[in-house]
Motif scaffolding. Structure first.
Motif, PDB file in Angstrom:
ATOM      1  N   ALA A   7       0.839  -1.201   0.000  1.00  0.00           N
ATOM      2  CA  ALA A   7       0.000   0.000   0.000  1.00  0.00           C
ATOM      3  C   ALA A   7       0.872   1.248   0.000  1.00  0.00           C
ATOM      4  O   ALA A   7       1.476   1.595   1.021  1.00  0.00           O
ATOM      5  CB  ALA A   7      -0.934  -0.007   1.214  1.00  0.00           C
ATOM      6  N   GLY A   8       0.940   1.903  -1.148  1.00  0.00           N
ATOM      7  CA  GLY A   8       1.720   3.123  -1.276  1.00  0.00           C
ATOM      8  C   GLY A   8       0.840   4.354  -1.226  1.00  0.00           C
ATOM      9  O   GLY A   8      -0.390   4.261  -1.131  1.00  0.00           O
ATOM     10  N   ASN A   9       1.457   5.507  -1.327  1.00  0.00           N
ATOM     11  CA  ASN A   9       0.701   6.758  -1.251  1.00  0.00           C
ATOM     12  C   ASN A   9      -0.197   6.979  -2.461  1.00  0.00           C
ATOM     13  O   ASN A   9      -1.236   7.634  -2.354  1.00  0.00           O
ATOM     14  CB  ASN A   9       1.675   7.937  -1.122  1.00  0.00           C
ATOM     15  N   ALA A  29      -6.043   2.548  -7.089  1.00  0.00           N
ATOM     16  CA  ALA A  29      -5.667   3.830  -6.492  1.00  0.00           C
ATOM     17  C   ALA A  29      -5.853   3.784  -4.976  1.00  0.00           C
ATOM     18  O   ALA A  29      -6.834   3.230  -4.470  1.00  0.00           O
ATOM     19  CB  ALA A  29      -6.505   4.949  -7.089  1.00  0.00           C
ATOM     20  N   THR A  30      -4.895   4.350  -4.253  1.00  0.00           N
ATOM     21  CA  THR A  30      -4.981   4.374  -2.798  1.00  0.00           C
ATOM     22  C   THR A  30      -6.057   5.346  -2.339  1.00  0.00           C
ATOM     23  O   THR A  30      -6.075   6.508  -2.733  1.00  0.00           O
ATOM     24  CB  THR A  30      -3.628   4.798  -2.185  1.00  0.00           C
ATOM     25  N   ASP A  31      -6.975   4.836  -1.521  1.00  0.00           N
ATOM     26  CA  ASP A  31      -8.016   5.658  -0.917  1.00  0.00           C
ATOM     27  C   ASP A  31      -8.270   5.092   0.475  1.00  0.00           C
ATOM     28  O   ASP A  31      -8.885   4.020   0.615  1.00  0.00           O
ATOM     29  CB  ASP A  31      -9.301   5.614  -1.752  1.00  0.00           C
ATOM     30  N   PRO A  32      -7.771   5.754   1.512  1.00  0.00           N
ATOM     31  CA  PRO A  32      -7.923   5.233   2.878  1.00  0.00           C
ATOM     32  C   PRO A  32      -9.372   5.012   3.288  1.00  0.00           C
ATOM     33  O   PRO A  32      -9.638   4.256   4.234  1.00  0.00           O
ATOM     34  CB  PRO A  32      -7.273   6.328   3.747  1.00  0.00           C
ATOM     35  N   ARG A  33     -10.306   5.643   2.578  1.00  0.00           N
ATOM     36  CA  ARG A  33     -11.727   5.479   2.920  1.00  0.00           C
ATOM     37  C   ARG A  33     -12.316   4.208   2.325  1.00  0.00           C
ATOM     38  O   ARG A  33     -13.427   3.812   2.706  1.00  0.00           O
ATOM     39  CB  ARG A  33     -12.525   6.685   2.412  1.00  0.00           C
ATOM     40  N   ARG A  34     -11.596   3.563   1.410  1.00  0.00           N
ATOM     41  CA  ARG A  34     -12.131   2.356   0.773  1.00  0.00           C
ATOM     42  C   ARG A  34     -12.284   1.255   1.820  1.00  0.00           C
ATOM     43  O   ARG A  34     -11.371   0.965   2.589  1.00  0.00           O
ATOM     44  CB  ARG A  34     -11.206   1.911  -0.361  1.00  0.00           C
ATOM     45  N   VAL A  60      -1.927 -13.642   4.300  1.00  0.00           N
ATOM     46  CA  VAL A  60      -1.907 -12.260   3.821  1.00  0.00           C
ATOM     47  C   VAL A  60      -0.793 -11.521   4.552  1.00  0.00           C
ATOM     48  O   VAL A  60      -0.646 -11.657   5.771  1.00  0.00           O
ATOM     49  CB  VAL A  60      -3.251 -11.543   4.074  1.00  0.00           C
ATOM     50  N   ILE A  61      -0.008 -10.758   3.803  1.00  0.00           N
ATOM     51  CA  ILE A  61       0.986  -9.875   4.413  1.00  0.00           C
ATOM     52  C   ILE A  61       0.813  -8.489   3.815  1.00  0.00           C
ATOM     53  O   ILE A  61       0.578  -8.342   2.611  1.00  0.00           O
ATOM     54  CB  ILE A  61       2.427 -10.393   4.223  1.00  0.00           C
ATOM     55  N   ILE A  62       0.904  -7.475   4.665  1.00  0.00           N
ATOM     56  CA  ILE A  62       0.658  -6.085   4.259  1.00  0.00           C
ATOM     57  C   ILE A  62       1.883  -5.240   4.556  1.00  0.00           C
ATOM     58  O   ILE A  62       2.433  -5.287   5.662  1.00  0.00           O
ATOM     59  CB  ILE A  62      -0.550  -5.498   5.025  1.00  0.00           C
ATOM     60  N   GLY A  63       2.296  -4.475   3.583  1.00  0.00           N
ATOM     61  CA  GLY A  63       3.302  -3.432   3.791  1.00  0.00           C
ATOM     62  C   GLY A  63       2.654  -2.117   3.421  1.00  0.00           C
ATOM     63  O   GLY A  63       2.155  -1.971   2.310  1.00  0.00           O
ATOM     64  N   THR A  64       2.631  -1.170   4.329  1.00  0.00           N
ATOM     65  CA  THR A  64       1.921   0.077   4.032  1.00  0.00           C
ATOM     66  C   THR A  64       2.666   1.297   4.551  1.00  0.00           C
ATOM     67  O   THR A  64       3.283   1.254   5.613  1.00  0.00           O
ATOM     68  CB  THR A  64       0.496   0.069   4.606  1.00  0.00           C
ATOM     69  N   VAL A  65       2.615   2.366   3.762  1.00  0.00           N
ATOM     70  CA  VAL A  65       3.104   3.673   4.215  1.00  0.00           C
ATOM     71  C   VAL A  65       1.922   4.619   4.417  1.00  0.00           C
ATOM     72  O   VAL A  65       2.105   5.826   4.581  1.00  0.00           O
ATOM     73  CB  VAL A  65       4.107   4.268   3.198  1.00  0.00           C
ATOM     74  N   VAL A  66       0.716   4.043   4.407  1.00  0.00           N
ATOM     75  CA  VAL A  66      -0.515   4.819   4.607  1.00  0.00           C
ATOM     76  C   VAL A  66      -1.224   4.236   5.830  1.00  0.00           C
ATOM     77  O   VAL A  66      -2.040   3.312   5.705  1.00  0.00           O
ATOM     78  CB  VAL A  66      -1.428   4.752   3.364  1.00  0.00           C
ATOM     79  N   PRO A  67      -0.929   4.737   7.016  1.00  0.00           N
ATOM     80  CA  PRO A  67      -1.496   4.150   8.237  1.00  0.00           C
ATOM     81  C   PRO A  67      -3.014   4.020   8.216  1.00  0.00           C
ATOM     82  O   PRO A  67      -3.574   3.030   8.716  1.00  0.00           O
ATOM     83  CB  PRO A  67      -1.031   5.114   9.333  1.00  0.00           C
ATOM     84  N   ARG A  68      -3.705   4.996   7.620  1.00  0.00           N
ATOM     85  CA  ARG A  68      -5.170   4.964   7.618  1.00  0.00           C
ATOM     86  C   ARG A  68      -5.722   3.827   6.765  1.00  0.00           C
ATOM     87  O   ARG A  68      -6.892   3.432   6.935  1.00  0.00           O
ATOM     88  CB  ARG A  68      -5.714   6.295   7.101  1.00  0.00           C
ATOM     89  N   ALA A  69      -4.927   3.287   5.850  1.00  0.00           N
ATOM     90  CA  ALA A  69      -5.400   2.198   4.997  1.00  0.00           C
ATOM     91  C   ALA A  69      -5.267   0.844   5.682  1.00  0.00           C
ATOM     92  O   ALA A  69      -5.904  -0.134   5.261  1.00  0.00           O
ATOM     93  CB  ALA A  69      -4.619   2.190   3.677  1.00  0.00           C
ATOM     94  N   LEU A  70      -4.448   0.766   6.721  1.00  0.00           N
ATOM     95  CA  LEU A  70      -4.138  -0.533   7.332  1.00  0.00           C
ATOM     96  C   LEU A  70      -5.364  -1.205   7.937  1.00  0.00           C
ATOM     97  O   LEU A  70      -5.534  -2.423   7.810  1.00  0.00           O
ATOM     98  CB  LEU A  70      -3.048  -0.360   8.398  1.00  0.00           C
ATOM     99  N   HIS A  71      -6.229  -0.440   8.592  1.00  0.00           N
ATOM    100  CA  HIS A  71      -7.390  -1.045   9.262  1.00  0.00           C
ATOM    101  C   HIS A  71      -8.256  -1.829   8.284  1.00  0.00           C
ATOM    102  O   HIS A  71      -8.579  -3.000   8.529  1.00  0.00           O
ATOM    103  CB  HIS A  71      -8.232   0.033   9.951  1.00  0.00           C
ATOM    104  N   ASN A  72      -8.643  -1.202   7.173  1.00  0.00           N
ATOM    105  CA  ASN A  72      -9.547  -1.880   6.238  1.00  0.00           C
ATOM    106  C   ASN A  72      -8.857  -3.005   5.481  1.00  0.00           C
ATOM    107  O   ASN A  72      -9.501  -4.001   5.123  1.00  0.00           O
ATOM    108  CB  ASN A  72     -10.146  -0.860   5.266  1.00  0.00           C
TER     109      ASN A  72
END
Length: 256
Positions: A7-9, A29-34, A60-72
């Motif tokens: 998950a990138g910016n 496209a990254t959208d933290p609200r998705r 599943v493994i997640i790498g993210t620089v968008v903290p708000r996207a991690l929850h969903n």
């Protein structure tokens, strides 16, 4: 099968992995609200094209620089794939290399993953240049220890700033100029030269300084879609899947 999520910016890449093979990759496209439900509907259609069902994805493994996207994204793993996701840099998927910097907790997941994959595939000291929303340089020594790097505005980010803050400059697409001239004769060519050859000069200059500072032979790896635009010989290798490979390696280490 493993679902690796980067998950990138700007974009989120989902990669379906079987063993050491990347079977398919998809970008959104990254959208933290998705929501997790939206991801699931989208993924179900794409997985079906590969004749894969949700129940066949068992990790599943997640790498993210968008903290708000991690929850969903985590909720997607739990609700639809019935697994607890690993998160790069945390818990069982903590970084396996030494972070020889004063603020190790601030290392972006993508940069850590790039170092893991690059060190596994190349001997000696390495520099990874990732052309994403930002252009990043990351340095690891021959032991794989992360030593630091550089963060610069990404090419498209610079271009957007240029056109967004000027009244008469048009929006242009980044591409390699037709020739090596750095004297443009039209507004379009002058902008293209400024962005393209400006970035070439920045990369060459920073690499020259970095190599002198390291003082040993260095392998330079380019990654990110725009790395293919730059002159041959600027990199020792280009690997568009470097971050996904890092996720695969980190998952294997965390579960072995």
């Amino acid at each position: 099968m493993l679902l690796a999520i980067d998950a990138g910016n700007t974009n989120i890449v989902f990669a379906l992995c079987d063993g050491d093979e990347i079977k398919a990759r998809w970008r959104i496209a990254t959208d933290p609200r998705r929501t997790a439900d939206e991801y699931a509907v989208w993924l179900k259609q794409l997985l079906s094209l590969e004749k894969v069902k949700f129940k066949q994805v068992d990790a599943v493994i997640i790498g993210t620089v968008v903290p708000r996207a991690l929850h969903n994204l985590s909720l997607l793993a739990r609700r639809y794939f019935k697994v607890e996701p690993l998160v790069a840099g945390h818990g069982a998927a903590a970084w396996p290399m030494t972070l020889d910097v004063p603020e190790p907790d601030t290392l972006g997941a993508d940069r850590g993953l790039n170092i893991i994959a690059a060190h596994a595939e190349h001997e000696g000291d390495i520099v990874v240049i990732d052309f994403g929303t930002a252009t990043t340089f990351d340095v690891a020594d021959y032991t794989g220890a992360y030593k630091g790097g550089v963060i610069a505005p990404g090419i498209n980010l610079s271009l957007d700033a240029l056109t967004g803050k000027t009244a008469q400059l048009p929006k242009i697409a980044i591409e390699k100029p037709d020739d090596d001239s750095v004297i443009g004769t039209t507004t379009h060519s002058q902008m293209l030269i400024g962005v393209y050859w400006g970035y070439v000069a920045m990369i060459e200059g920073l690499l020259d300084r970095t190599k002198k500072e390291i003082g040993r032979p260095v392998t330079v790896i380019g990654t990110g879609g725009l790395s293919a635009l730059f002159p041959e010989g600027m990199f020792d290798a280009i690997d568009f899947d470097l971050t996904i490979k890092g996720l695969m390696m980190l998952h294997k280490q965390a579960t072995s």
